[in-house]
Scaffold this motif. Structure first.
Motif, mmCIF file in Angstrom:
data_model
loop_
_atom_site.group_PDB
_atom_site.id
_atom_site.type_symbol
_atom_site.label_atom_id
_atom_site.label_comp_id
_atom_site.label_asym_id
_atom_site.label_seq_id
_atom_site.Cartn_x
_atom_site.Cartn_y
_atom_site.Cartn_z
ATOM 1 N N PHE A 1 4.344 -11.690 -2.866
ATOM 2 C CA PHE A 1 4.178 -10.240 -2.993
ATOM 3 C C PHE A 1 3.279 -9.728 -1.865
ATOM 4 C CE2 PHE A 1 5.773 -11.178 -7.139
ATOM 5 C CZ PHE A 1 6.222 -10.002 -7.719
ATOM 6 N N PRO A 2 3.481 -8.489 -1.416
ATOM 7 C CA PRO A 2 2.640 -7.938 -0.348
ATOM 8 C C PRO A 2 1.245 -7.563 -0.882
ATOM 9 C CG PRO A 2 4.165 -6.266 -1.123
ATOM 10 C CD PRO A 2 4.518 -7.543 -1.846
ATOM 11 N N VAL A 37 0.090 -4.778 -3.452
ATOM 12 C CA VAL A 37 0.283 -4.885 -4.899
ATOM 13 C C VAL A 37 -1.061 -4.988 -5.635
ATOM 14 C CG1 VAL A 37 1.188 -6.430 -6.703
ATOM 15 C CG2 VAL A 37 2.640 -5.740 -4.800
ATOM 16 N N GLN A 45 -2.026 -1.513 -6.348
ATOM 17 C CA GLN A 45 -1.031 -0.941 -7.280
ATOM 18 C C GLN A 45 -1.257 -1.472 -8.690
ATOM 19 O OE1 GLN A 45 2.555 -2.204 -5.298
ATOM 20 N NE2 GLN A 45 2.526 -0.499 -3.833
ATOM 21 N N MET A 46 -1.591 -2.747 -8.796
ATOM 22 C CA MET A 46 -1.822 -3.312 -10.132
ATOM 23 C C MET A 46 -3.137 -2.810 -10.728
ATOM 24 S SD MET A 46 0.672 -4.966 -11.477
ATOM 25 C CE MET A 46 -0.224 -5.758 -12.806
ATOM 26 N N ASN A 89 -2.242 0.209 -12.314
ATOM 27 C CA ASN A 89 -1.508 -0.128 -13.543
ATOM 28 C C ASN A 89 -2.484 -0.513 -14.672
ATOM 29 O OD1 ASN A 89 0.881 -0.517 -15.045
ATOM 30 N ND2 ASN A 89 1.101 -2.642 -14.381
#
Lengths: 315, 315
Positions: free
Chosen positions: A65-66, A69, A72-73, A76
């Motif tokens: 994964f880049p 993430v 981004q997580m 989340n």
């Protein structure tokens, strides 16, 4: 705590069940009693604390994964959409998230130390400060694209063997990536061959690993029992043990991860996992699931009637 | 249910985690989805139902505890003092207790069938009737001094081998008792050599085993997933499987007990336990602990955000 352990063992022997019939739950309850200094241990206010960090070593192509993430997580987590949010809710845990300087990844540790001393201490202190003194059980989790490479490098530095024994597919690396990852781990450990104990964590870790170690050490000072999560959490914790053997006596292994180095590292630490369900997500998810086991254990110990109270013949 | 399984699998592939990273939790969630006919499975209203029975075979000296303990423990269940009370509370389960004609033990099955047909059907029906149609997960537990001998006899009758492979210490039998127990199991199975399927349960079981089988079959009709508990529960369930292969497709093994025959019996049934913590208490305790694992699994599946919802790059 000797007297609490003895009092809890005495209580355990009087509860309405055949001796030993609750198996490992009995050991867990007595162990909780010792750290909580009571004969009625509890796990009513668990805390899950998650640290996120970014890793310069991702430039070497060691993750599926880049690195974006990671942030981004974190979003989340804050929005309640990740696995750890659901697990924290199920087991009634407070959950805190700390994003650690995500816009400034640690240095590529094949080239130099991941963190300088000031940066390491900042990360470690953020872990120390993140622990709620009112928690009666702690889970430390992490998010950081590339951090199974850091964990493998730490495990290789502390335990020896070959890089290939400690690397796994992380979030889903392909065969070529796995070969690269082993090469990167070997180069990193060779570069920092003189590092010992906490220096291994500074040289090969990441901010989220340093913060987990800080939180685990703070929990020790507060006598809060800790459930270790997967490979990355355990690698961070192992640096504390390398610095001061016995430093993890207040920790149980919540689970054993599918990441192949984890079982081996737990074995080196003498920790037998509570759960083995093939998880390899991180976030503290395996340890959070084990909160339920600990809650079951202390509920039985602290809530059951004795033979005398219940009027049951004790064999 | 094919369409629900497909929908749940599709949802699982979109959740914010690497594919497969929740390991067995993903399989459990999809399996729950199939039985509950939804792509958002739940375990919010679990039911624990406990059946108690007495066994004529206790006259042969096969238990470390006297038969009076069965009724005493039923009183303990009703007063809230047993392990299963605490575990049911921790995981939010409704708990029901059914004492089955305790003042009239089943016949000593080394001499004849444990139950006549009418008695067996009464016990089976009490299990059938005990299931709450509003439950979304079922645990069947038992209490009955002597019932590991019944379970060992059933397992030996269904699976073959030698009596010694199926007997264990139960609540804490000594070496001499263990030898007696193996002899008793051998005699019982020889006497009922012609029994098959449900007839094995009537001949060698007890009322609580018949009732557990009735409850498990009712759950199948209601599409309620079941967590199997230890050796005794699994032996009762195995008679359903012997009668109609596949009858336990709606059952997961909650745990593997320390009672040595249990692992072997689960293996015969093709069931891999969720937990392995050395429990050997009965009462549904191991399966009740596994409720937490199932709740974690369905919470992740039904509560997590998808990559699209969370704006996370999916690799």
């Amino acid at each position: 705590d000797g007297p609490s352990v003895k009092a809890a063992q005495a209580r355990n022997g009087q509860l309405t069940k055949p001796p030993g019939a609750l198996g490992r739950l009995e050991d867990v309850a007595v162990w909780m009693a010792g750290w909580q200094r009571t004969d009625r241990p509890h796990a009513d206010t668990p805390q899950v604390v998650i640290f996120a960090g970014n890793h310069g070593v991702t430039a070497q192509g060691i993750s599926a994964f880049p690195p974006q993430v990671t942030a981004q997580m974190v979003a989340n987590f804050l929005a309640g959409g990740a696995a750890i949010n659901q697990l924290s809710r199920v087991f009634g845990a407070r959950m805190d998230v700390h994003a650690l300087e995500l816009d400034q990844p640690t240095a590529d540790f094949t080239q130099g130390a991941a963190m300088d001393e000031a940066g390491f201490l900042r990360a470690f202190a953020s872990g120390w400060d993140a622990v709620d003194p009112g928690a009666d059980l702690l889970v430390t989790g992490e998010m950081g694209i590339g951090n199974t490479t850091a964990a493998a490098a730490i495990a290789h530095a502390l335990c020896g063997g070959t890089p290939g024994e400690w690397v796994g597919r992380g979030t889903g690396l392909d065969d070529a990536g796995l070969i690269t990852k082993a090469r990167v781990v070997g180069e990193a450990v060779a570069r920092h061959a003189d590092a010992r104990g906490i220096e291994v964590l500074r040289s090969l870790g990441g901010r989220e690993l340093a913060a987990m170690a800080g939180a685990i050490l703070r929990a020790r000072h507060l006598r809060i029992p800790v459930l270790l999560d997967g490979f990355i959490c355990t690698a961070a914790a192992a640096c504390l043990d390398a610095e001061a053997p016995g430093a993890l006596d207040h920790c149980l292994a919540g689970h054993v991860s599918e990441e192949p180095g984890h079982a081996c590292l737990l074995d080196r630490l003498g920790k037998v996992p509570l759960l083995s369900l093939g998880l390899r997500l991180g976030e503290g998810s395996g340890a959070a699931l084990a909160i339920g086991v600990v809650q079951g254990a202390v509920a039985c110990h602290s809530g059951m009637a004795t033979f005398a109270e219940a009027g049951v013949s004790d064999g």
